[in-house]
Design an enzyme around this catalytic site. Structure first.
Site, PDB file in Angstrom:
ATOM      1  N   TRP A 125     -11.210  -2.379  -9.304  1.00 19.64           N
ATOM      2  CA  TRP A 125     -11.888  -2.049 -10.571  1.00 19.64           C
ATOM      3  C   TRP A 125     -12.596  -0.698 -10.485  1.00 19.64           C
ATOM      4  O   TRP A 125     -12.975  -0.130 -11.507  1.00 19.64           O
ATOM      5  CB  TRP A 125     -12.916  -3.129 -10.932  1.00 19.64           C
ATOM      6  CG  TRP A 125     -12.305  -4.459 -11.287  1.00 19.64           C
ATOM      7  CD1 TRP A 125     -12.246  -5.560 -10.479  1.00 19.64           C
ATOM      8  CD2 TRP A 125     -11.678  -4.842 -12.515  1.00 19.64           C
ATOM      9  NE1 TRP A 125     -11.618  -6.601 -11.131  1.00 19.64           N
ATOM     10  CE2 TRP A 125     -11.266  -6.178 -12.390  1.00 19.64           C
ATOM     11  CE3 TRP A 125     -11.421  -4.170 -13.721  1.00 19.64           C
ATOM     12  CZ2 TRP A 125     -10.606  -6.877 -13.406  1.00 19.64           C
ATOM     13  CZ3 TRP A 125     -10.770  -4.858 -14.730  1.00 19.64           C
ATOM     14  CH2 TRP A 125     -10.376  -6.190 -14.572  1.00 19.64           C
ATOM     15  N   HIS A 128       3.101   3.408  -8.992  1.00 22.57           N
ATOM     16  CA  HIS A 128       2.992   1.969  -9.251  1.00 22.57           C
ATOM     17  C   HIS A 128       4.278   1.433  -9.879  1.00 22.57           C
ATOM     18  O   HIS A 128       4.716   0.319  -9.594  1.00 22.57           O
ATOM     19  CB  HIS A 128       1.786   1.674 -10.142  1.00 22.57           C
ATOM     20  CG  HIS A 128       0.480   1.969  -9.471  1.00 22.57           C
ATOM     21  ND1 HIS A 128       0.203   1.588  -8.176  1.00 22.57           N
ATOM     22  CD2 HIS A 128      -0.638   2.620  -9.902  1.00 22.57           C
ATOM     23  CE1 HIS A 128      -1.013   1.990  -7.837  1.00 22.57           C
ATOM     24  NE2 HIS A 128      -1.542   2.630  -8.873  1.00 22.57           N
ATOM     25  N   SER A 135      -6.977  -5.869  -6.418  1.00 20.92           N
ATOM     26  CA  SER A 135      -8.092  -6.487  -5.694  1.00 20.92           C
ATOM     27  C   SER A 135      -9.372  -6.412  -6.524  1.00 20.92           C
ATOM     28  O   SER A 135      -9.458  -5.639  -7.486  1.00 20.92           O
ATOM     29  CB  SER A 135      -8.308  -5.778  -4.358  1.00 20.92           C
ATOM     30  OG  SER A 135      -8.907  -4.517  -4.572  1.00 20.92           O
ATOM     31  N   ASP A 185       0.829  -1.209   0.000  1.00 23.00           N
ATOM     32  CA  ASP A 185       0.000   0.000   0.000  1.00 23.00           C
ATOM     33  C   ASP A 185       0.863   1.258   0.000  1.00 23.00           C
ATOM     34  O   ASP A 185       1.927   1.281   0.611  1.00 23.00           O
ATOM     35  CB  ASP A 185      -0.909  -0.046   1.241  1.00 23.00           C
ATOM     36  CG  ASP A 185      -2.077   0.905   1.132  1.00 23.00           C
ATOM     37  OD1 ASP A 185      -2.306   1.479   0.050  1.00 23.00           O
ATOM     38  OD2 ASP A 185      -2.777   1.086   2.150  1.00 23.00           O
ATOM     39  N   SER A 210      -8.415  -5.369   4.311  1.00 22.72           N
ATOM     40  CA  SER A 210      -8.938  -4.996   2.981  1.00 22.72           C
ATOM     41  C   SER A 210      -9.244  -6.195   2.087  1.00 22.72           C
ATOM     42  O   SER A 210      -8.850  -6.220   0.912  1.00 22.72           O
ATOM     43  CB  SER A 210      -7.979  -4.041   2.273  1.00 22.72           C
ATOM     44  OG  SER A 210      -7.875  -2.837   2.973  1.00 22.72           O
ATOM     45  N   LEU A 269      11.562 -20.291  -4.384  1.00 20.81           N
ATOM     46  CA  LEU A 269      10.472 -19.444  -3.880  1.00 20.81           C
ATOM     47  C   LEU A 269       9.238 -19.547  -4.773  1.00 20.81           C
ATOM     48  O   LEU A 269       9.347 -19.477  -5.997  1.00 20.81           O
ATOM     49  CB  LEU A 269      10.936 -17.980  -3.860  1.00 20.81           C
ATOM     50  CG  LEU A 269       9.852 -16.931  -3.556  1.00 20.81           C
ATOM     51  CD1 LEU A 269       9.476 -16.956  -2.081  1.00 20.81           C
ATOM     52  CD2 LEU A 269      10.313 -15.538  -3.953  1.00 20.81           C
ATOM     53  N   ARG A 275      -5.426  -2.433   8.067  1.00 24.56           N
ATOM     54  CA  ARG A 275      -6.644  -3.160   7.676  1.00 24.56           C
ATOM     55  C   ARG A 275      -6.233  -4.356   6.839  1.00 24.56           C
ATOM     56  O   ARG A 275      -5.169  -4.375   6.230  1.00 24.56           O
ATOM     57  CB  ARG A 275      -7.519  -2.303   6.745  1.00 24.56           C
ATOM     58  CG  ARG A 275      -8.168  -1.117   7.322  1.00 24.56           C
ATOM     59  CD  ARG A 275      -9.084  -0.486   6.261  1.00 24.56           C
ATOM     60  NE  ARG A 275      -8.339   0.079   5.138  1.00 24.56           N
ATOM     61  CZ  ARG A 275      -7.728   1.252   5.144  1.00 24.56           C
ATOM     62  NH1 ARG A 275      -7.763   2.003   6.215  1.00 24.56           N
ATOM     63  NH2 ARG A 275      -7.081   1.668   4.091  1.00 24.56           N
TER      64      ARG A 275
HETATM   65  C1  FPP Z   1      -1.683   0.124  -3.548  1.00 23.82           C
HETATM   66  O1  FPP Z   1      -1.270   1.467  -3.494  1.00 23.82           O
HETATM   67  C2  FPP Z   1      -1.113  -0.532  -4.712  1.00 23.82           C
HETATM   68  C3  FPP Z   1      -1.839  -1.111  -5.716  1.00 23.82           C
HETATM   69  C4  FPP Z   1      -3.303  -1.174  -5.717  1.00 23.82           C
HETATM   70  C5  FPP Z   1      -1.168  -1.687  -6.885  1.00 23.82           C
HETATM   71  C6  FPP Z   1       0.058  -2.464  -6.588  1.00 23.82           C
HETATM   72  C7  FPP Z   1       0.737  -2.795  -7.829  1.00 23.82           C
HETATM   73  C8  FPP Z   1       2.086  -2.834  -7.989  1.00 23.82           C
HETATM   74  C9  FPP Z   1       3.066  -2.593  -6.925  1.00 23.82           C
HETATM   75  C10 FPP Z   1       2.626  -3.224  -9.311  1.00 23.82           C
HETATM   76  C11 FPP Z   1       2.311  -4.646  -9.505  1.00 23.82           C
HETATM   77  C12 FPP Z   1       3.055  -5.196 -10.570  1.00 23.82           C
HETATM   78  C13 FPP Z   1       2.998  -6.498 -10.916  1.00 23.82           C
HETATM   79  C14 FPP Z   1       3.833  -6.960 -12.010  1.00 23.82           C
HETATM   80  C15 FPP Z   1       2.157  -7.505 -10.204  1.00 23.82           C
HETATM   81  P1  FPP Z   1      -2.359   2.598  -3.629  1.00 23.82           P
HETATM   82  O2  FPP Z   1      -2.384   3.060  -5.045  1.00 23.82           O
HETATM   83  O3  FPP Z   1      -3.651   2.124  -3.071  1.00 23.82           O
HETATM   84  O4  FPP Z   1      -1.725   3.705  -2.720  1.00 23.82           O
HETATM   85  P2  FPP Z   1      -2.492   4.882  -1.967  1.00 23.82           P
HETATM   86  O5  FPP Z   1      -3.298   4.226  -0.879  1.00 23.82           O
HETATM   87  O6  FPP Z   1      -1.379   5.726  -1.430  1.00 23.82           O
HETATM   88  O7  FPP Z   1      -3.315   5.585  -3.011  1.00 23.82           O
END
Ligand code: FPP
Length: 245
Positions: free
Chosen positions: A65, A33, A61, A16, A199, A127, A197
């Site tokens: 969406w 990201h 999650s 997060d 979530s 792993l 959380r």
């Molecule tokens: C949460 O941060 C992060 C996500 C919902 C996306 C996580 C995805 C990646 C780290 C890249 C994944 C890559 C692959 C190849 C699987 P947030 O955007 O909810 O952060 P915020 O709460 O600060 O807005």
């Protein structure tokens, strides 16, 4: 210091804080990201080195969406980039990739990348890197219930038999169960960015997990901070509802 004799078998991570990391820098969410993907890469490597058997990351999650089309397609295209850049090294490091969740509704290119990663690494024995994609804990349980209802309907189990619908049977039909990715319950769940959380992550599987929360935003989460979280876990007294004498 980390106790190498007490390394958890399965660590699950809620990555997060990517959005806040980007906002703090006046950058678009995707920059967060992107940086998050780099952080994830390092955590996969360190998990391998530490001899962790399973690392599960919450990448997308069933609730994600609701985000903008740009952000959603950005995250999905990161999957393609990640596989293109990292598959060779994952394979060389004997990592086996698995997906938790129904990824069939992702864009064609992401599905192809994921299938390539799954297929290439299927025989690896190091792993196991489980990527939760289009994953929701309630949806996971809902699917298991539907599968088990079908077994009953087809006469394969008798719902009146108390030995038929066991906790183990439910576990078996989850994405982490023997019919899918075959992952033990996580001993440790880490969530970054100061949020505390679950979530809708691994609801059933988290029954006895230890939670460690880190204030660091995911893109800044280093292998050193990861080890600190594991050390914090190692200091916990796990009783599973019993007593330690
Ligand atoms: C949460 O941060 C992060 C996500 C919902 C996306 C996580 C995805 C990646 C780290 C890249 C994944 C890559 C692959 C190849 C699987 P947030 O955007 O909810 O952060 P915020 O709460 O600060 O807005």
């Amino acid at each position: 210091m980390l106790n190498m004799e007490r390394i958890p078998r399965h660590v699950a991570v809620v990555m997060d804080g990517n959005g806040r990391w980007a906002t703090k820098r006046n950058l678009p969410k995707m920059a967060g990201h992107n940086a998050g993907m780099q952080a994830m890469k390092e955590i996969v490597k360190r998990s391998s080195t530490l001899g962790i058997e399973h690392l599960t990351v919450y990448a997308f999650s069933t609730e994600n969406w609701k985000r903008s089309v740009e952000e959603i397609s950005g995250i999905f295209s990161l999957i393609v980039v990640y596989v293109e850049k990292e598959l060779k090294e994952l394979h060389e490091n004997n990592v086996r990739v698995k997906v938790l969740g129904d990824y069939s509704m992702l864009p064609e290119k992401s599905v192809q990348s994921l299938e390539k990663a799954l297929k290439t690494t299927a025989g690896n024995t190091g792993l196991q890197f489980n990527i939760a994609l289009n994953y929701g804990g309630r949806d996971d349980i809902r699917r298991a219930v539907a599968d088990i209802a079908k077994l009953a309907k087809d006469g394969k189990i008798d719902p009146d038999d108390p030995e038929a619908i066991t906790e183990q049977l439910i576990s078996d039909y989850l994405w982490t169960g023997i019919h899918h990715a075959d992952v033990p319950d996580p001993e440790l769940i880490i969530r970054t960015s100061g949020e505390e959380r679950l979530s809708n992550f691994l609801l059933w599987q988290a029954a006895y997990s230890e939670f460690v929360f880190s204030d660091v935003l995911w893109p800044d989460f280093t292998p050193e901070e990861y080890e600190r979280c594991i050390e914090e876990y190692q200091g916990r007294d796990r009783r599973f509802g019993g007593r330690n004498k």
